[in-house]
Structure formats: C-alpha cells, structure tokens
Design a protein around this motif. Structure first.
Motif, PDB file in Angstrom:
ATOM      1  N   LYS A  64      -2.169  18.208 -35.393  1.00 57.50           N
ATOM      2  CA  LYS A  64      -1.612  17.699 -36.432  1.00 57.50           C
ATOM      3  C   LYS A  64      -2.689  16.989 -36.896  1.00 57.50           C
ATOM      4  N   ALA A  65      -3.125  17.012 -37.946  1.00 53.63           N
ATOM      5  CA  ALA A  65      -3.424  15.668 -38.547  1.00 53.63           C
ATOM      6  C   ALA A  65      -2.101  15.115 -39.062  1.00 53.63           C
ATOM      7  N   GLY A  66      -2.987  13.584 -40.367  1.00 51.10           N
ATOM      8  CA  GLY A  66      -1.845  12.817 -40.347  1.00 51.10           C
ATOM      9  C   GLY A  66      -2.195  11.480 -39.221  1.00 51.10           C
ATOM     10  N   TRP A  67      -2.383  10.226 -40.073  1.00 47.95           N
ATOM     11  CA  TRP A  67      -1.937   9.371 -39.706  1.00 47.95           C
ATOM     12  C   TRP A  67      -1.278   8.488 -38.856  1.00 47.95           C
ATOM     13  N   ILE A  68      -1.785   8.644 -37.752  1.00 43.85           N
ATOM     14  CA  ILE A  68      -1.014   8.008 -36.239  1.00 43.85           C
ATOM     15  C   ILE A  68      -2.353   7.526 -34.770  1.00 43.85           C
ATOM     16  N   ARG A  69      -1.531   6.447 -34.276  1.00 40.29           N
ATOM     17  CA  ARG A  69      -2.898   5.636 -33.188  1.00 40.29           C
ATOM     18  C   ARG A  69      -1.753   6.054 -32.042  1.00 40.29           C
ATOM     19  N   ASP A  70      -1.676   5.965 -30.960  1.00 39.66           N
ATOM     20  CA  ASP A  70      -1.232   6.000 -29.864  1.00 39.66           C
ATOM     21  C   ASP A  70       0.256   7.695 -29.504  1.00 39.66           C
ATOM     22  N   PRO A  71      -0.749   9.173 -30.372  1.00 37.86           N
ATOM     23  CA  PRO A  71       0.096   9.889 -30.433  1.00 37.86           C
ATOM     24  C   PRO A  71       0.726   9.281 -28.192  1.00 37.86           C
ATOM     25  N   TYR A  72       2.478  10.049 -28.244  1.00 32.75           N
ATOM     26  CA  TYR A  72       3.112  10.554 -27.356  1.00 32.75           C
ATOM     27  C   TYR A  72       3.094  11.482 -27.005  1.00 32.75           C
ATOM     28  N   ILE A  73       2.986  12.680 -26.591  1.00 28.66           N
ATOM     29  CA  ILE A  73       3.951  14.006 -26.406  1.00 28.66           C
ATOM     30  C   ILE A  73       4.637  13.931 -24.981  1.00 28.66           C
ATOM     31  N   ILE A  74       5.680  14.775 -25.315  1.00 28.06           N
ATOM     32  CA  ILE A  74       6.549  14.770 -24.061  1.00 28.06           C
ATOM     33  C   ILE A  74       7.173  16.153 -24.879  1.00 28.06           C
ATOM     34  N   THR A 134       5.672  11.203 -31.324  1.00 28.77           N
ATOM     35  CA  THR A 134       5.647  10.444 -31.512  1.00 28.77           C
ATOM     36  C   THR A 134       4.504   9.624 -31.376  1.00 28.77           C
ATOM     37  N   GLY A 135       4.588   8.279 -32.014  1.00 26.21           N
ATOM     38  CA  GLY A 135       3.657   6.943 -31.719  1.00 26.21           C
ATOM     39  C   GLY A 135       3.669   6.229 -33.136  1.00 26.21           C
ATOM     40  N   THR A 136       2.313   5.609 -33.001  1.00 24.17           N
ATOM     41  CA  THR A 136       2.375   4.265 -34.449  1.00 24.17           C
ATOM     42  C   THR A 136       2.167   5.044 -35.605  1.00 24.17           C
ATOM     43  N   THR A 137       2.828   4.991 -36.448  1.00 27.44           N
ATOM     44  CA  THR A 137       2.966   5.384 -37.839  1.00 27.44           C
ATOM     45  C   THR A 137       2.967   5.051 -39.155  1.00 27.44           C
ATOM     46  N   PRO A 138       3.130   4.526 -40.163  1.00 25.49           N
ATOM     47  CA  PRO A 138       2.918   4.404 -41.319  1.00 25.49           C
ATOM     48  C   PRO A 138       4.373   4.529 -40.803  1.00 25.49           C
ATOM     49  N   ASN A 139       4.674   3.909 -42.684  1.00 24.08           N
ATOM     50  CA  ASN A 139       5.977   3.693 -43.386  1.00 24.08           C
ATOM     51  C   ASN A 139       6.096   5.790 -43.851  1.00 24.08           C
ATOM     52  N   PRO A 140       6.586   6.782 -44.282  1.00 26.33           N
ATOM     53  CA  PRO A 140       6.350   7.848 -44.503  1.00 26.33           C
ATOM     54  C   PRO A 140       5.792   8.102 -46.212  1.00 26.33           C
ATOM     55  N   ASP A 141       5.918   7.567 -47.183  1.00 24.12           N
ATOM     56  CA  ASP A 141       5.370   7.444 -48.223  1.00 24.12           C
ATOM     57  C   ASP A 141       5.078   6.217 -48.138  1.00 24.12           C
ATOM     58  N   ASP A 142       4.082   5.809 -47.637  1.00 19.54           N
ATOM     59  CA  ASP A 142       2.827   4.495 -47.663  1.00 19.54           C
ATOM     60  C   ASP A 142       1.313   5.114 -48.554  1.00 19.54           C
ATOM     61  N   PRO A 143       1.259   5.503 -49.680  1.00 15.01           N
ATOM     62  CA  PRO A 143       0.258   6.237 -50.152  1.00 15.01           C
ATOM     63  C   PRO A 143      -1.296   5.841 -49.420  1.00 15.01           C
ATOM     64  N   ARG A 144      -1.293   5.251 -48.876  1.00 16.44           N
ATOM     65  CA  ARG A 144      -2.311   4.489 -48.162  1.00 16.44           C
ATOM     66  C   ARG A 144      -2.573   5.516 -46.766  1.00 16.44           C
ATOM     67  N   GLN A 145      -1.415   6.981 -46.293  1.00 17.57           N
ATOM     68  CA  GLN A 145      -2.132   8.170 -45.337  1.00 17.57           C
ATOM     69  C   GLN A 145      -3.082   8.480 -46.661  1.00 17.57           C
ATOM     70  N   GLN A 146      -3.520   8.769 -47.793  1.00 19.46           N
ATOM     71  CA  GLN A 146      -4.504   9.534 -48.401  1.00 19.46           C
ATOM     72  C   GLN A 146      -5.740   8.873 -48.787  1.00 19.46           C
ATOM     73  N   THR A 147      -4.891   7.102 -49.151  1.00 22.95           N
ATOM     74  CA  THR A 147      -6.040   6.726 -50.270  1.00 22.95           C
ATOM     75  C   THR A 147      -6.790   5.864 -48.828  1.00 22.95           C
ATOM     76  N   ASP A 148      -6.360   5.726 -47.732  1.00 23.76           N
ATOM     77  CA  ASP A 148      -6.938   5.004 -46.563  1.00 23.76           C
ATOM     78  C   ASP A 148      -6.996   5.732 -45.195  1.00 23.76           C
ATOM     79  N   PRO A 149      -7.039   6.278 -45.713  1.00 23.54           N
ATOM     80  CA  PRO A 149      -6.749   7.340 -43.865  1.00 23.54           C
ATOM     81  C   PRO A 149      -7.473   7.438 -42.746  1.00 23.54           C
ATOM     82  N   LEU A 150      -8.510   6.303 -42.799  1.00 25.28           N
ATOM     83  CA  LEU A 150      -9.410   5.648 -41.565  1.00 25.28           C
ATOM     84  C   LEU A 150      -8.673   4.367 -41.356  1.00 25.28           C
ATOM     85  N   ASN A 151      -8.437   3.681 -41.800  1.00 25.06           N
ATOM     86  CA  ASN A 151      -7.633   2.253 -41.817  1.00 25.06           C
ATOM     87  C   ASN A 151      -6.860   2.042 -40.153  1.00 25.06           C
ATOM     88  N   ILE A 152      -7.574   1.357 -39.222  1.00 28.30           N
ATOM     89  CA  ILE A 152      -8.012   1.065 -38.096  1.00 28.30           C
ATOM     90  C   ILE A 152      -6.619   0.212 -37.668  1.00 28.30           C
TER      91      ILE A 152
END
Length: 392
Positions: free
Chosen positions: A55-65, A75-93
C-alpha cells in the motif's frame, strides 16, 4: 529446517560482492513508486520469501491485525487526510516542526492485503484522554503509533505521544466507532509507544517505553501491580563506551509463540539516534516478566514493525520508510555501511516482510526475516550477530 539459502546468500554477498557495495539514491520525483501489482502480491503471499509493497501513502509505524471478522485492519501514524504535503513532501520524516503527522487515526480494511477499503478517521484528538503533561510543543496536536486490539466484544485503541497517550474503547461491536470511552481515566499514565498483550489466562498487559509491562484488572479500570522492566540478558557496548542492556528504545511488542514470550524491540543499528538502519530485535522468556534471553536480530529496516499472521499461519512483519534520505536501491545493501545517517530500502507506504519462525526442540524460538535484503545485519550493526549467523 531453517532457511539456509537466505543466510548463506547473505554471507556470500558480504564476502564476494564488494564491487557492488555502493547503492545509489533514488531521485526524488513527483511520482513515487506505487504498490506492487495484484499478481505480484498474490504470488508473494504464497511464496512467503520476499518483501511486498502492499500500500502506497505516507505512513509510519504501520500496524496490521487480522480482526474477528477475518479481515485485515491497518492503521498507523498518518497525516490528516486532506494534507497536501502527502503529494508535495512524500518523504517527510515526520519529526520536528515540519512534521506531516496529523491529528487523527486513519483505518483501512482488506480481505486480501491487496485492496484496501478506507474506513475514515474513527478517532481524533477530540477523542483522546488528555493528560496533565502535554509533552513537547511539537507533538501536542499529533497522534503517534496507534494500535487496534480486539477485546472480545469491541475494539480498543492505544496511541502516543506519551504526554497525550490514551487507552480508549470503541462502542461494542465489530465496527470501529465512537463515542469512545476511557476505562482507566487518568490512571493509564504517560506512555511512549503503548501496546497491549493478552496472555493465555486472559490477563491483559500494557507495554510501553523501553520496555515496561504492567498487568490490567478484569474491567480495565486500573493496574493490578507495578510495572516490570524486561531487558534481554547480557549487554553490548554503546557509542560512548558504556554498557547497554536494553533491547532498543521504542516500538516494543510481545507475541506468544509456542511456550515462549517473544519480546520485540526497535533500535537504530548503530545505537545512535537516526544513524544507520532502523531495525527489529527480539528476546524470549518463559514468563512475561522474564528473565529474558539474549538480544537477537530479526531484520534490518524493520524497526517498529508489527509481527502478524495471515490466515494460512505464515508470519509477516510490517515495514515503512524511516530515513533522512530517499530510499536506497537494494543492490549490494547487505554489505553497505549505512552509519552516516538514517537510511532504508523501504518506500513511503506499507511494506510487509516474511518472517521465518521456528520452534526448536528445546522450545526456543528462532526468528529471522526471509528476504535476503532484510535478513542480514549490516556492517554498521553495533552488536555482533555473526556467531548467530554462522551457527544457524
């Protein structure tokens, strides 16, 4: 029999592929790689030998059960759904004032780990139980490392940062929805990377920090005893010359495999923050409170990964992009020293990596990543696992 091919290949590469040691950085482009094709993932799930980018898309700490409805939840650590930085800054640490980490918990569901149905944001900052200590200002309005756990009649969610950590119950039923309740109220405490574990006798435990375990009572309103620190046996020499006995510094969880309690923990390969690869380690015990055996290596680039089983009983672990530079090409990665800065081969998104798990004749548990790109400790690894590799 253990995957001798994987280990032998890794050792061979370490000796013979010096001429291919230099990996190259993938150039930053507007379009990062998407997930693997359906056919590739289906084949990979059956083969259980290579990492799968599911699955693509900005996420940290992905948790699958795997939930009680036989569906996989992510689920996991994610941006807000409408945050444009998901496209403009996809490698944000995800760290510091420029962090993309948002104020919500996003959840996806899948029948096959390929097609993911978006379930929205069932939990937000408004649903948390606010602690008196809100922690560093950079993290006060963010939700980190959420985990979902099925409690038998409803879902529970835990999350950090520690100053705003919550242990919350959804409404009864399979649907993940509020209004959320907080059975412990203010007793949950300041908890970094909280996780939950249910023992065979029905007792639930909270894990947190690096690493403490504490038992809960039957109605989840309080702890029944003090926290116990669980460290692996032995120690290693840290960067400053002092002795380190802890398993890692975050992302800890426990699984019961056979008769053993398996304590997973996360650390940078160099034992220096954001230097090297973000790795997963483990130790085992006959009791949840220990004593635990030596610290062992699970895999490179697997830090804060979730070990989980698919319906066929195979074990996998989640992985994600956590680095200061773009993802590395995996060619020659086994013998490349990554100690200069935080580096990974994982793309931005959710990757799952197959685990070889075997129960030995004496009950001990052997765990190692199957994919050769993840299975071999790099030359930047602070602890010497070579004896374990050679003896396998």
């Amino acid at each position: 029999m253990r995957n001798i091919y994987t280990l032998a290949l890794g050792c061979l590469l370490l000796v013979c592929n010096a001429s291919q040691a230099q990996s190259k950085l993938i150039s930053h482009t507007d379009e990062l790689p998407g997930p693997m094709s359906r056919e590739s993932i289906e084949f990979g799930l059956k083969a259980h030998s290579q990492a799968l980018f599911v699955k693509a898309g900005w996420i940290r700490d992905p948790y699958i059960i795997l939930g009680p409805d036989d569906q996989y939840y992510l689920t996991g650590t994610t941006p807000n759904p409408d945050d444009p930085r998901q496209q403009t800054d996809p490698l944000n640490i995800g760290l510091g004032k420029e962090s993309i980490v948002g104020e919500v918990v996003q959840v996806w569901r899948s029948a096959d780990l390929i097609d993911w149905e978006y379930l929205g944001t069932p939990f937000t900052l408004d649903d948390r139980y606010s602690q008196s200590d809100n922690g560093p200002e950079d993290n006060r309005n963010r939700i980190w490392a959420p985990e979902l756990h099925w409690m038998g009649d409803r879902w529970a969610l835990v999350h950090c940062p520690q100053g705003n950590a919550s242990f919350a119950f959804a409404q009864p039923g399979i649907e993940i929805k509020g209004p959320w309740t907080h059975p412990m109220q203010g007793k949950f405490g300041v908890r970094h990377d909280p996780s939950l574990f249910k023992d065979d006798d029905g007792t639930w435990y909270v894990l947190y920090g690096n690493t403490l375990v504490q038992p809960l009572n039957e109605d989840f309103s309080d702890y029944t005893g003090p926290a116990t620190r669980i460290d692996p046996a032995g120690s290693r020499i840290g960067p400053d010359g002092s002795s380190i006995s802890r398993i890692g510094h975050e992302g800890a969880t426990i699984r019961k495999i056979g008769s053993k309690y398996v304590h997973f923990g996360t650390a940078w390969s160099t034992d220096r923050m954001r230097k090297g690869s973000y790795n997963l380690y483990y130790s085992t015990a006959d009791s949840i409170n220990g004593p635990y055996g030596p610290r062992r290596f699970v895999g490179r680039f697997l830090g804060h990964g979730t070990p989980f089983q698919t319906r066929d009983g195979n074990w996998w672990v989640t992985a994600f992009f956590n680095a200061n530079v773009p993802p590395l090409d995996s060619d020659g990665i086994q013998n490349r020293d990554l100690s200069e800065t935080a580096q990974t081969i994982n793309q931005s998104g959710t990757t799952i990596v197959p685990l070889e798990i075997q129960i030995e004749s004496d009950g001990e548990v052997y765990i190692r990543a199957e994919d050769p790109d993840y299975a071999i400790p790099g030359p930047d690894e602070a602890q010497n696992f070579q004896a374990i590799i050679q003896g396998s």
